[in-house]
Design an enzyme around this catalytic site. Structure first.
Site, PDB file in Angstrom:
ATOM      1  N   ASP A  52     -27.465 -33.128  54.659  1.00  0.00           N
ATOM      2  CA  ASP A  52     -26.529 -34.257  54.571  1.00  0.00           C
ATOM      3  C   ASP A  52     -26.733 -35.169  55.795  1.00  0.00           C
ATOM      4  O   ASP A  52     -27.870 -35.438  56.174  1.00  0.00           O
ATOM      5  CB  ASP A  52     -25.089 -33.713  54.460  1.00  0.00           C
ATOM      6  CG  ASP A  52     -24.089 -34.770  54.010  1.00  0.00           C
ATOM      7  OD1 ASP A  52     -23.981 -35.027  52.803  1.00  0.00           O
ATOM      8  OD2 ASP A  52     -23.446 -35.376  54.890  1.00  0.00           O
TER       9      ASP A  52
ATOM     10  N   TYR B 240     -20.442 -43.710  57.894  1.00  0.00           N
ATOM     11  CA  TYR B 240     -21.040 -44.454  56.772  1.00  0.00           C
ATOM     12  C   TYR B 240     -21.080 -45.941  57.095  1.00  0.00           C
ATOM     13  O   TYR B 240     -22.085 -46.612  56.886  1.00  0.00           O
ATOM     14  CB  TYR B 240     -20.245 -44.213  55.488  1.00  0.00           C
ATOM     15  CG  TYR B 240     -20.368 -42.797  54.961  1.00  0.00           C
ATOM     16  CD1 TYR B 240     -21.343 -42.469  54.027  1.00  0.00           C
ATOM     17  CD2 TYR B 240     -19.520 -41.791  55.400  1.00  0.00           C
ATOM     18  CE1 TYR B 240     -21.464 -41.177  53.543  1.00  0.00           C
ATOM     19  CE2 TYR B 240     -19.624 -40.487  54.933  1.00  0.00           C
ATOM     20  CZ  TYR B 240     -20.603 -40.187  53.997  1.00  0.00           C
ATOM     21  OH  TYR B 240     -20.733 -38.906  53.523  1.00  0.00           O
TER      22      TYR B 240
ATOM     23  N   HIS C  20     -25.609 -28.572  47.549  1.00  0.00           N
ATOM     24  CA  HIS C  20     -25.694 -29.403  48.745  1.00  0.00           C
ATOM     25  C   HIS C  20     -25.261 -28.655  50.017  1.00  0.00           C
ATOM     26  O   HIS C  20     -25.798 -28.885  51.085  1.00  0.00           O
ATOM     27  CB  HIS C  20     -24.794 -30.614  48.509  1.00  0.00           C
ATOM     28  CG  HIS C  20     -24.900 -31.681  49.539  1.00  0.00           C
ATOM     29  ND1 HIS C  20     -26.025 -32.464  49.679  1.00  0.00           N
ATOM     30  CD2 HIS C  20     -24.029 -32.124  50.474  1.00  0.00           C
ATOM     31  CE1 HIS C  20     -25.828 -33.348  50.658  1.00  0.00           C
ATOM     32  NE2 HIS C  20     -24.632 -33.157  51.158  1.00  0.00           N
TER      33      HIS C  20
END
Ligand SMILES: *[C@@H]1O[C@H](CO)[C@@H](O)[C@H](O)[C@H]1NC(C)=O
Length: 434
Positions: free
Chosen positions: A222, A347, A404
């Protein structure tokens, strides 16, 4: 038709990012100050023991908030998790967290490994550091392990003992350094704009230097995968090998084309990313005030990214993969430290022109790299594409199982894979010398 439109939208966004000038990250960033101005020059650069603390006042307040959660409107018939966290399923988790989650016992569990804090570039960074107990004279090699969003250092608790174990099959043993990223869990957030994945890479590298490691190995998934990749790009002479359980290259037309088949899935599952990349603080206000909201937001991700078919299940499959205390441990890293807003700002700090203009993600690296992905990652790019970024790609494998949160879901497979990669990196360096 909708899928085509979505694909075109995605492609044009990526193309815009890609058409910007490439400017390589430069030396002036390496001592960049991210802490409060008044602390500059007076920061405590010692390495201090640290612990995770769930204080009674926080626990009481959290329980009060959970007990006051209103009852939600029912989900649509047979909608599973396809509209988001199923409101029939949330009651179990609210009750479990308030009434059954054993706070003090989990606090002790989370403190099972030695943890420390040290100030890097103005921010106190909290990290686990475990040295193996070995009597043999084998070389001890440092491995920096990096988590990502919706995750935390909790992802690695089951893997750490396996990674540091001695084995006759290896002529080395591993010591692990597992930091909370800045703004995540128990590491300080910045109060300044612009702390993107490349800047975090510098902080993590400077942490390794603080600990005396000038050359080291990296593992990450990630955001931890992006940040690890950035360390390997900015400091290729310092990184001895990079293992990742999720790689994404977006620096060429073929790389972008490789994402087209999964574009509809990307569009369906990354709405969170758009809001995090544009208005993280609004989300932060809602989810820092409401534990039920935070829980739904984080666990929805843990449900889907373990297995996409979990979206069809009324409970999101949350009871099938992890014990409830494991999931709430992860949520606690966000709740108790109020790090929802400060974590998702990452982000916003990456999806903007200024950051993309640094060009770090598009600059190739010569660091030997090993990619092993779970089946349920959003995408898997073939070796030809990964090689445009990772010039010494030693392995690119997509397994037929796993998701994930690979280390947390499959600690045994994860650790074995990382150890095999470390062995391969060492052999690769031998061939370079020969
Ligand atoms: C690449 O990694 C996979 C597992 O992730 C392993 O099965 C395979 O043997 C590896 N290939 C090489 C050439 O090391």
């Amino acid at each position: 038709m909708a899928a085509i439109l979505q694909t075109l939208t995605l492609m044009s966004v990526l193309a815009l990012i890609n058409s910007l000038d490439i400017r390589v990250f430069n030396e002036s960033h390496i001592q960049e100050w991210w802490g409060p101005k008044e602390l500059q020059g007076r920061e405590d650069t010692s390495i201090r023991p640290a612990k995770i603390h769930f204080d009674n006042k926080m626990i009481k307040d959290l329980q009060k908030r959970l007990r006051r959660t209103i009852s939600f409107d029912p989900p649509l018939e047979d909608s599973g998790f396809t509209y988001g966290f199923n409101s029939d399923a949330i009651g179990y988790w609210i009750k479990y967290w308030a009434e059954e989650y054993p706070f003090k016992q989990r606090e002790a569990y989370l403190n099972q490994f030695p943890q420390f804090k040290t100030n890097i570039q103005g921010l106190d960074i909290h990290f686990i550091h475990v040295k193996p107990k070995v009597k043999s004279k084998k070389e001890v090699i440092p491995l920096l392990i990096l988590h990502g969003w919706a995750g935390s250092i909790r992802e690695f608790y089951d893997a750490i003992p396996l990674l540091i174990a001695d084995s006759r099959d290896r002529d080395f043993v591993v010591e692990v350094i597992v930091p909370c990223l800045p703004g995540f869990g128990f590491s300080d957030p910045t109060n300044r704009q612009g702390l993107g994945a490349a800047h975090m890479a510098v902080i993590m590298r400077n942490l390794m230097h603080r600990l005396g490691f000038e050359r080291f190995y990296i593992q990450g998934g990630d955001w931890g995968g992006f940040i690890g990749s950035n360390i390997a790009t900015i400091f290729p002479q310092e990184v001895l090998g990079f293992h990742t359980n999720w790689a994404l290259v977006m620096s060429s037309a073929p790389a972008l084309r490789s994402l087209v088949p999964v574009a509809p899935l990307i569009m369906e599952e990354t709405g969170y990313l758009h809001i995090a990349a544009t208005k993280p603080d609004t989300l932060g206000i809602a989810l820092t005030d409401s534990p039920a909201g935070l829980l739904a937001f984080l666990l929805e991700k843990l449900s889907t990214s373990v297995d996409h078919s979990n979206r069809q299940l009324a409970d999101g499959g949350l009871h099938n993969t992890f014990p409830p205390e494991t999931l709430i441990d992860d949520v606690m890293f966000y709740w108790t430290t109020r790090s929802m807003a400060t974590s998702i700002r990452l982000y916003a700090e990456n999806f903007n022109k200024k950051y993309q203009a640094l060009g770090v993600e598009r600059t190739p690296t010569t660091v030997p790299t090993w990619v092993t992905q779970g089946k349920f990652e959003l995408n898997f790019q073939p070796a030809e594409i990964l090689k445009t970024k990772y010039q010494n790609l030693l392995n690119a494998t997509s397994l037929d199982f796993g998701g994930h949160f690979f280390a947390m879901e499959l600690p045994q497979v994860y650790s074995e894979n990382v150890l095999i990669a470390l062995k391969a990196f060492r052999a690769w360096h031998q061939t370079q010398k020969a």
